[in-house]
Design a protein around this motif. Sequence first.
Motif: not given
Length: 905
Positions: A672-686
């Motif tokens: 979970r932490a890895q997905l949160a970290r590496e997709l940070h900009d994508d989560w912000a977009w989402a």
Amino acid sequence: MYREGTAQLIQRADYTAPAFWIDTVDLTFDLDPAKTRVLNQMRVRRNPDVAAQPLRLDGDELNLARVLVNGQGTSFKMDGSQLVLENLPEGHEAFDLEIFTTCNPAKNTKLMGLYVSNDSFFTQCEAEGFRRITYFLDRPDVMSNYSVTLRADKKAFPVLLSNGNLVDEGTLEDGRHFARWVDPHKKPCYLFALVAGQFVCREQRVKAPSGKEHLLQVFVRSGDLDKTEHAMNSLMASIKWDEQRFNLSLDLERFMIVATSDFNMGAMENKGLNIFNTKFVLANSATATDMDYANIESVVGHEYFHNWTGNRVTCRDWFQLSLKEGLTVFRDQEFSQDLAAEALKDNPTAAASAKAVKRIEDVRLLRTAQFPEDAGPMAHPVRPDSYVEINNFYTVTIYEKGSEVVRMMQTLAATPASNISGREGFAKGMSLYFERHDGQAVTCDDFAQAIADANPGSALATHLTQFKRWYAQAGTPRVQASGSYNADTRTYTLSMSQSCPPSPGQDHKEPFVIPVQFGLLGADGREVLSTQLLVLTEATQSFEFKDLSLQAGEEPVPSILRGFSAPVVLEKDFTATQLLTLLAHDTDPFNQWEAAQRLCLNAALTAVAASDAPTHVLDAALVQALRTVLRNPALDAAFKDLVLTLPSETYIAEQLEVVDPQRIHAVRESMRAQLARELHDDWAWAFEAHSENGAFSPDPVSSGRRALSGMALTMLCLDARTTGDEVWPGRTYQCFKDAHNMTDRFNALSALVGSGLELAGDALQRFYNLFHNEALVMDKWFALQAGSTDRGGNILSLVRNLMLHPDFHIKNPNRARSLIFSFCSANPGAFHRSDAAGYVFWSERVLELDAINPQVAARLARALDRWSKLAEPYRTAAHEAIKRIAAKTDLSNDVREVVSRALSN
């Protein structure tokens, strides 16, 4: 000894028809919380097909005052809890039997039979609660016509309800009044219902295609009427769907739903008078989440569909429970899928996605709850062979696996030679089923035979005898698949074999009939073989597909078990490249999601087995594939949410021979932490792209957008905890405060609490201040805290403190489940502690609940079903906790059966 008497093992093979039939039942209730008087006047006759014997009537915690036969006193004796009558008229002529009893509903904490909740009377008679109301042949194959007269104080209990149609009402002396109800349809006693109290009502009149008008009513306590619109809409949609899909119409003048906060189950399908847990009735945008709305739709549909599949045709004995429950779960799943697709009918792609989302959600429940049950000490066939306490067999195997068995029947009912689809064939089979058995109590065999007989030439008809092994054999079949491609002949060969592990009492399993939906993709994702239905019936079989349109050097990618066409574990050595192709291109949405699950699961299992604690569990290709899914404008938001949700800790644990819960928890948290970290900009977009939805609506598109924006907030807060960023926690807290609906508010609160951020404490207090008078919302508040990630061993102490909270009431099943079950059954990372403190807490609560409500206690007792798989020191500590419970001499049959089977594992 058992507190409720000596346990008796009930065997399906011992079934015999009742020695007597009860044709009519006339019940008169003088309702009083401390002493309710029940006059039971029956018309009884001997069963001519059974040898003459005494009449044995079941009872439980009743005070017997009078027994009359044909108006005269008669001798009787008590045999345990049974009333035995020997001096009865000879021959087969009917006779009148009158029994007068009293009971104390106010002290009935078991919530079975007649009980008082919030100063109102309710009943729950399934499975064996009617015997707590009056002496009776308490078995589902005794079907009678009921007339019911209710008398009570008019001021205290102005609303008097029972099954069927209201035929008379009026006032009595001393401020009392009465209502008389007559049910025109025969029913078993488990479908009897009574409600009396102070309620407000939402009413709606609807007209059937026949032109007949029906009155629909939803009764709730004062102050909750504004939360009943969705339940009413769901009821109307259910009636319309059953008419259109199966030509089944409402058969009563009125249909009533009543909500109560004290209820062991989700709801009960009593004929014409459904009693519901408030959780599955009450909803408005301020207090209910999208999931609540979806659950209400599903459960209202489920109970209404029981009007035919369970009420008009019921089960002969409790071993046949899945006859009504598995079938009706299938019907409510189909209903929800069809409604989701109907809402998006102008966009076929979106409609297919919405149906797939519902299917994936159902399969997730099956895998995380039913598959472990199938592999544990409580494993049992869909049609069990024996039980000690029937309440313990209201299980995910009976319901969810039973539904999958019915779904396979629909798939196999297709008759290609006649161009009849499985859906059409199944509808034909349902029509034949009711033509043959309306008004009867029947078996699973009767149902399967009707579906097969209506579809001669179908795979179901061809393999019916073998197919019925799904009813008889426990365990989850495993299908091993391998494929080979001959480029010279452009032929792909799929080889499959099946096996099923031993389960209690069943060491050897015969081959099942397994429908496998199968297709092939090219390396670039194009479909080179559209979906084919393969029927696996042997231990090993091969299937060939010729003249495939593949380029030189290209290998086809198999898409196996599309739509999860059978409840099996598929074992196939997919390469990472194949899975990435399926994730990106499979035309079957289920297998797209499944590819992501397999990739993430493989990564998790590798990390669990590693000697160190990796911080990069997911490889770069998988992270990029998940990013592509998240950013793909063609995919539905709800589908993205499911694809980006990692396999649960429970599901990961089930793949292992030896389970270290803390290791699994640490690995999944790293993922979970890895997905949160590496997709940070994508989560912000989402979040930015999906957070604005306008006026609240629980439709599939809007709820999907809220789910994805909520996931994005959770990931952004999770990353902020590591980086120290204050922006996203602050924005999340603002979202929490400004939210216009409960879904967005609770998503924000969950993001803060789940990330362990400082703002979580303030948010929890603010949430409590806003909603402390809303019981169902408070259930969420308790559950969120008990289910949060354990960061330093604090969750158990928090749960113990919350048990002392003035709003915690252990006698209320919803509240007990919200706190205790959320910790013990749904939070493995916090529950499984090396110091065994979690197990001590569990054993204390099982015993405490057993003294109050054995049904709830037995469900909690199942939290350690899989103790024997645990690594040390958890295994020994869990074993000791189970033995501590088993050592008690005054356990209920419910709990005793669960812990005894656990210890025998």
